[in-house]
Design a protein around this motif. Structure first.
Motif, PDB file in Angstrom:
ATOM      1  N   UNK A 118      41.400  46.809  48.575  1.00 55.32           N
ATOM      2  CA  UNK A 118      42.398  47.813  48.229  1.00 55.32           C
ATOM      3  C   UNK A 118      42.249  48.316  46.816  1.00 55.32           C
ATOM      4  N   UNK A 119      42.549  49.578  46.631  1.00 56.74           N
ATOM      5  CA  UNK A 119      42.585  50.168  45.296  1.00 56.74           C
ATOM      6  C   UNK A 119      43.744  51.153  45.276  1.00 56.74           C
ATOM      7  N   UNK A 120      44.447  51.207  44.181  1.00 53.22           N
ATOM      8  CA  UNK A 120      45.594  52.118  44.129  1.00 53.22           C
ATOM      9  C   UNK A 120      46.346  51.991  42.825  1.00 53.22           C
ATOM     10  N   UNK A 121      47.574  52.469  42.851  1.00 51.48           N
ATOM     11  CA  UNK A 121      48.428  52.459  41.661  1.00 51.48           C
ATOM     12  C   UNK A 121      49.686  51.661  41.979  1.00 51.48           C
ATOM     13  N   UNK A 122      50.023  50.729  41.110  1.00 54.39           N
ATOM     14  CA  UNK A 122      51.223  49.912  41.273  1.00 54.39           C
ATOM     15  C   UNK A 122      52.463  50.708  40.872  1.00 54.39           C
ATOM     16  N   UNK A 123      53.658  50.230  41.241  1.00 58.06           N
ATOM     17  CA  UNK A 123      54.893  50.940  40.864  1.00 58.06           C
ATOM     18  C   UNK A 123      55.038  51.166  39.359  1.00 58.06           C
ATOM     19  N   UNK A 124      54.442  50.269  38.569  1.00 57.46           N
ATOM     20  CA  UNK A 124      54.544  50.427  37.111  1.00 57.46           C
ATOM     21  C   UNK A 124      53.493  51.376  36.548  1.00 57.46           C
ATOM     22  N   UNK A 126      50.177  51.069  36.812  1.00 53.33           N
ATOM     23  CA  UNK A 126      48.887  50.442  36.555  1.00 53.33           C
ATOM     24  C   UNK A 126      48.006  50.490  37.804  1.00 53.33           C
ATOM     25  N   UNK A 127      46.721  50.683  37.582  1.00 58.84           N
ATOM     26  CA  UNK A 127      45.780  50.662  38.698  1.00 58.84           C
ATOM     27  C   UNK A 127      45.473  49.219  39.076  1.00 58.84           C
ATOM     28  N   UNK A 128      45.132  49.030  40.355  1.00 56.06           N
ATOM     29  CA  UNK A 128      44.840  47.689  40.839  1.00 56.06           C
ATOM     30  C   UNK A 128      43.650  47.724  41.787  1.00 56.06           C
ATOM     31  N   UNK A 129      42.899  46.633  41.812  1.00 55.94           N
ATOM     32  CA  UNK A 129      41.758  46.468  42.707  1.00 55.94           C
ATOM     33  C   UNK A 129      41.871  45.088  43.333  1.00 55.94           C
ATOM     34  N   UNK A 130      41.935  45.030  44.667  1.00 59.22           N
ATOM     35  CA  UNK A 130      42.173  43.777  45.378  1.00 59.22           C
ATOM     36  C   UNK A 130      41.059  43.551  46.396  1.00 59.22           C
ATOM     37  N   UNK A 131      40.496  42.336  46.406  1.00 57.76           N
ATOM     38  CA  UNK A 131      39.426  41.984  47.337  1.00 57.76           C
ATOM     39  C   UNK A 131      39.955  41.063  48.439  1.00 57.76           C
ATOM     40  N   UNK A 132      39.248  40.978  49.568  1.00 59.34           N
ATOM     41  CA  UNK A 132      39.736  40.198  50.712  1.00 59.34           C
ATOM     42  C   UNK A 132      39.790  38.689  50.488  1.00 59.34           C
ATOM     43  N   UNK A 133      39.109  38.195  49.446  1.00 60.53           N
ATOM     44  CA  UNK A 133      39.176  36.758  49.174  1.00 60.53           C
ATOM     45  C   UNK A 133      40.368  36.402  48.303  1.00 60.53           C
ATOM     46  N   UNK A 134      41.219  37.390  48.010  1.00 58.37           N
ATOM     47  CA  UNK A 134      42.419  37.156  47.223  1.00 58.37           C
ATOM     48  C   UNK A 134      42.254  37.481  45.751  1.00 58.37           C
ATOM     49  N   UNK A 135      41.028  37.736  45.318  1.00 55.37           N
ATOM     50  CA  UNK A 135      40.803  38.100  43.928  1.00 55.37           C
ATOM     51  C   UNK A 135      41.369  39.494  43.665  1.00 55.37           C
ATOM     52  N   UNK A 136      42.048  39.664  42.546  1.00 60.09           N
ATOM     53  CA  UNK A 136      42.632  40.966  42.225  1.00 60.09           C
ATOM     54  C   UNK A 136      42.564  41.209  40.720  1.00 60.09           C
ATOM     55  N   UNK A 137      42.525  42.474  40.384  1.00 63.33           N
ATOM     56  CA  UNK A 137      42.501  42.899  38.983  1.00 63.33           C
ATOM     57  C   UNK A 137      43.424  44.105  38.848  1.00 63.33           C
ATOM     58  N   UNK A 138      44.068  44.184  37.707  1.00 63.65           N
ATOM     59  CA  UNK A 138      44.910  45.346  37.426  1.00 63.65           C
ATOM     60  C   UNK A 138      44.750  45.739  35.969  1.00 63.65           C
TER      61      UNK A 138
END
Length: 212
Positions: A118-124, A126-138
């Protein structure tokens, strides 16, 4: 007998001469419109405006992609069937077969969701990038072992993609780079392939997309 000055002025102001002048002016206007319109049509055909829509049903486009995280490049997504998919070749194959995946549905977000990414914009905001193994970055996160904070960045042909990256519509020949932190040549296993137990080539097969 020569005409008097008053007679010459009256003749110059005659309705017939005014009509002639009006006809000539109208003819000049029509010629300008015709030649100008022809020039614009030729210019439009030789230099069409860039597409802003997503792929339509029946079209088949290819856009390259790369994903960098904390100085390492992610291995290519494996071969998984879908209307927007990849062949482990470093390219997005975009060929909608239904209205759901055409137009605004033929987006970067749709492509990544096929691989549970997943990639997108959070309510605050901020951009976010989420991988299927649970790793995420914002935006504002750190890389392991680093004190520096980074933001999610998406570029196409070197130009920053503004707004929500999940809604970005790739076109034929686009070159998309998703990055968090610095780029690099070292590789890390594609989280989707790792989670699914899929073996996938580590490097692109070439500069051209694999055939469908």
């Amino acid at each position: 007998m020569p005409a008097t000055r008053q007679q010459r002025r009256a003749k110059a102001r005659s309705p017939l001469r005014k009509r002639r002048r009006g006809a000539i002016g109208f003819l000049v206007f029509i010629l300008v419109v015709l030649f100008g319109g022809g020039y614009l049509v030729t210019l439009f055909r030789t230099n069409p405006p860039p597409l802003t829509r997503g792929a339509s049903v029946g079209e088949h486009w290819h856009a390259s992609y790369r994903i960098y995280v904390c100085g390492k490049r992610m291995e290519n997504f494996p071969n998984v069937e879908g209307e927007l998919h990849s062949h482990a070749d470093g390219f997005m194959h975009i060929h909608p077969g239904s209205p759901t995946f055409a137009g605004d549905g033929a987006s970067l977000g749709t492509f990544l969701r096929l691989y549970e990414t997943g990639i997108g914009v959070l309510p605050d905001g901020k951009r976010t990038l989420i991988f299927p193994d649970g790793t995420s970055y914002k935006d504002g996160d750190r890389c392991p072992g680093s004190k520096k904070r980074y933001n999610i960045k998406v570029t196409n042909k070197g130009k920053l993609v503004k707004g929500d990256p999940s809604k970005f519509l790739p076109h034929e020949g686009d070159a998309i780079v998703i990055s968090f932190g610095p780029e690099g040549e070292k590789l890390f296993r594609n989280p989707y392939a790792k989670a699914k137990g899929i073996q996938t080539p580590a490097l692109p097969q070439g500069d051209r997309p694999a055939p469908d």
